[in-house]
Each structure stands twice: as C-alpha cells, then as structure tokens.
Design a protein around this motif. Structure first.
Motif, mmCIF file in Angstrom:
data_model
loop_
_atom_site.group_PDB
_atom_site.id
_atom_site.type_symbol
_atom_site.label_atom_id
_atom_site.label_comp_id
_atom_site.label_asym_id
_atom_site.label_seq_id
_atom_site.Cartn_x
_atom_site.Cartn_y
_atom_site.Cartn_z
ATOM 1 N N VAL A 7 0.868 -1.169 0.000
ATOM 2 C CA VAL A 7 0.000 0.000 0.000
ATOM 3 C C VAL A 7 0.907 1.221 0.000
ATOM 4 N N ASN A 8 0.793 2.069 -1.011
ATOM 5 C CA ASN A 8 1.621 3.266 -1.132
ATOM 6 C C ASN A 8 0.821 4.474 -0.658
ATOM 7 N N LEU A 9 1.382 5.217 0.299
ATOM 8 C CA LEU A 9 0.686 6.361 0.870
ATOM 9 C C LEU A 9 1.579 7.598 0.849
ATOM 10 N N PRO A 10 1.064 8.735 0.357
ATOM 11 C CA PRO A 10 1.826 9.977 0.451
ATOM 12 C C PRO A 10 1.763 10.516 1.883
ATOM 13 N N VAL A 11 2.903 10.969 2.401
ATOM 14 C CA VAL A 11 2.943 11.493 3.776
ATOM 15 C C VAL A 11 3.676 12.826 3.814
ATOM 16 N N ALA A 12 3.228 13.715 4.676
ATOM 17 C CA ALA A 12 3.835 15.037 4.802
ATOM 18 C C ALA A 12 5.118 14.999 5.626
ATOM 19 N N ASP A 13 5.188 14.131 6.638
ATOM 20 C CA ASP A 13 6.341 14.055 7.533
ATOM 21 C C ASP A 13 6.724 12.579 7.672
ATOM 22 N N LEU A 14 7.774 12.170 6.971
ATOM 23 C CA LEU A 14 8.150 10.756 6.917
ATOM 24 C C LEU A 14 8.486 10.192 8.290
ATOM 25 N N GLU A 15 9.273 10.900 9.074
ATOM 26 C CA GLU A 15 9.644 10.402 10.408
ATOM 27 C C GLU A 15 8.428 10.245 11.319
ATOM 28 N N LYS A 16 7.554 11.229 11.307
ATOM 29 C CA LYS A 16 6.335 11.170 12.129
ATOM 30 C C LYS A 16 5.467 9.985 11.707
ATOM 31 N N HIS A 53 5.859 13.593 -0.238
ATOM 32 C CA HIS A 53 5.071 14.147 -1.339
ATOM 33 C C HIS A 53 5.909 14.241 -2.613
ATOM 34 N N ALA A 54 7.171 14.626 -2.483
ATOM 35 C CA ALA A 54 8.035 14.715 -3.668
ATOM 36 C C ALA A 54 8.214 13.348 -4.316
ATOM 37 N N LYS A 55 8.421 12.328 -3.521
ATOM 38 C CA LYS A 55 8.578 10.973 -4.056
ATOM 39 C C LYS A 55 7.266 10.506 -4.689
ATOM 40 N N TRP A 56 6.151 10.756 -4.023
ATOM 41 C CA TRP A 56 4.834 10.380 -4.539
ATOM 42 C C TRP A 56 4.635 10.943 -5.943
ATOM 43 N N ARG A 57 5.045 12.180 -6.131
ATOM 44 C CA ARG A 57 4.833 12.864 -7.422
ATOM 45 C C ARG A 57 5.695 12.281 -8.537
ATOM 46 N N THR A 58 6.676 11.440 -8.211
ATOM 47 C CA THR A 58 7.434 10.760 -9.272
ATOM 48 C C THR A 58 6.636 9.593 -9.841
ATOM 49 N N PHE A 59 5.555 9.180 -9.160
ATOM 50 C CA PHE A 59 4.722 8.069 -9.608
ATOM 51 C C PHE A 59 3.439 8.528 -10.292
ATOM 52 N N THR A 60 2.922 9.687 -9.907
ATOM 53 C CA THR A 60 1.643 10.142 -10.464
ATOM 54 C C THR A 60 1.535 11.662 -10.393
ATOM 55 N N ASP A 61 0.790 12.209 -11.349
ATOM 56 C CA ASP A 61 0.485 13.641 -11.352
ATOM 57 C C ASP A 61 -0.845 13.917 -10.665
ATOM 58 N N ARG A 62 -1.553 12.868 -10.270
ATOM 59 C CA ARG A 62 -2.858 13.057 -9.614
ATOM 60 C C ARG A 62 -2.651 13.787 -8.293
ATOM 61 N N PRO A 63 -3.591 14.621 -7.900
ATOM 62 C CA PRO A 63 -3.426 15.391 -6.665
ATOM 63 C C PRO A 63 -3.447 14.513 -5.419
ATOM 64 N N ILE A 64 -2.720 14.939 -4.414
ATOM 65 C CA ILE A 64 -2.741 14.275 -3.111
ATOM 66 C C ILE A 64 -3.974 14.778 -2.378
ATOM 67 N N PRO A 65 -4.832 13.867 -1.910
ATOM 68 C CA PRO A 65 -6.053 14.310 -1.228
ATOM 69 C C PRO A 65 -5.726 15.062 0.066
ATOM 70 N N PRO A 66 -6.560 16.036 0.427
ATOM 71 C CA PRO A 66 -6.350 16.723 1.710
ATOM 72 C C PRO A 66 -6.575 15.752 2.870
ATOM 73 N N THR A 67 -6.069 16.091 4.033
ATOM 74 C CA THR A 67 -6.139 15.189 5.184
ATOM 75 C C THR A 67 -7.560 14.937 5.667
ATOM 76 N N PRO A 117 -1.597 10.157 10.624
ATOM 77 C CA PRO A 117 -1.351 11.604 10.680
ATOM 78 C C PRO A 117 -1.671 12.356 9.392
ATOM 79 N N ASP A 118 -1.708 11.651 8.255
ATOM 80 C CA ASP A 118 -2.019 12.295 6.982
ATOM 81 C C ASP A 118 -3.471 12.114 6.564
ATOM 82 N N GLY A 119 -4.282 11.533 7.439
ATOM 83 C CA GLY A 119 -5.699 11.366 7.157
ATOM 84 C C GLY A 119 -6.056 10.087 6.429
ATOM 85 N N HIS A 120 -5.086 9.190 6.183
ATOM 86 C CA HIS A 120 -5.387 7.915 5.540
ATOM 87 C C HIS A 120 -6.208 7.068 6.513
#
Length: 137
Positions: A7-16, A53-67, A117-120
């Motif tokens: 499961v691939n998830l975009p995250v704002a703060d990787l360590e958190k 988020h930067a890494k996520w954008r290398t896979f897709t141009d689709r927008p990251i949903p808000p939290t 923390p990212d709303g997933h």
C-alpha cells in the motif's frame, strides 16, 4: 509464492509517519527506506510504503487528497475485540485520530475506524465467521 500487497501512501512528515506505524506494530524494512520513502511491514504479505510528497509525485500527477478526505479505507483484521480497541487507542495516542466513524458492533463482527497523521483511513476489525447469522447475505 503468496501474493503480497504494498500500500503506497503519500505522507507530509516521513519520520512522524514511521513512528505512527511503528506504534501500531509495523516494523521498518531498511532495504527499502531512505530519506524519501519508508517500507513498513505488518506481515510477510502486507507492506505499507510511506512516500514523501516529492517521491509520490514521481509516480503520479494526480493530486494528493487533503487530510480531511477519504480516498480509501484499508481494513486490517485483529485477533480480538480488545485488539481492535488497542489499535484504535494507540492510533489516537501516536499522532493519528481515533474513532473517526462510529464503532460498528454486529456481534459476529466489531470494528473501529482511525486515521493516520495524513488522514489515511484504516479500519481495524475482528470477526468470528462461525458466529455469522445464517440469514446474513
């Protein structure tokens, strides 16, 4: 070979996010972890890839949903009702949000929904297949 899910998830703060998933019982696979991504392992067949988020954008141009949006609800089985409650409480105590939806108790099945923390959205659930009423479709 068993099929696996990543499961691939975009995250704002990787360590958190890594700390959150570790609190829920996931372990980190350092072979697939760097400053842009982390592989968090729940079992031999279930892995969550946390992507900046930067890494996520290398896979897709689709927008990251808000939290506060729900793009998917991922359900994880637990060994007991108590384990469902523990996962939900642990999420709330470690940067996530517990009880984002009303708890569901159908007798043979019990579940809670939480958000990372990212709303997933994750749903922890327990089910006793032997107790499913015979009139349940």
């Amino acid at each position: 070979m068993s099929r696996m899910i990543f499961v691939n998830l975009p995250v704002a703060d990787l360590e958190k996010s890594m700390a959150f998933y570790q609190a829920l019982g996931f372990t980190n696979n350092p072979h697939f972890t760097d400053e842009t991504a982390a592989c968090m392992v729940l079992s031999e067949t279930i892995h969550v890839m946390l992507l900046t988020h930067a890494k996520w954008r290398t896979f897709t141009d689709r927008p990251i949903p808000p939290t506060d949006a729900s793009e998917v609800m991922l359900a994880l089985s637990c060994e007991s009702r108590a384990a469902v409650d523990v996962m939900n409480e642990t999420a709330g105590a470690n940067g996530g949000t517990a009880d984002i939806n009303p708890r569901q108790d159908h007798g043979f099945m019990y579940s809670c929904a939480l958000a990372d923390p990212d709303g997933h959205v994750w749903e922890s659930f327990w089910m006793d297949p032997a107790a499913i009423p015979s009139d349940t479709p």
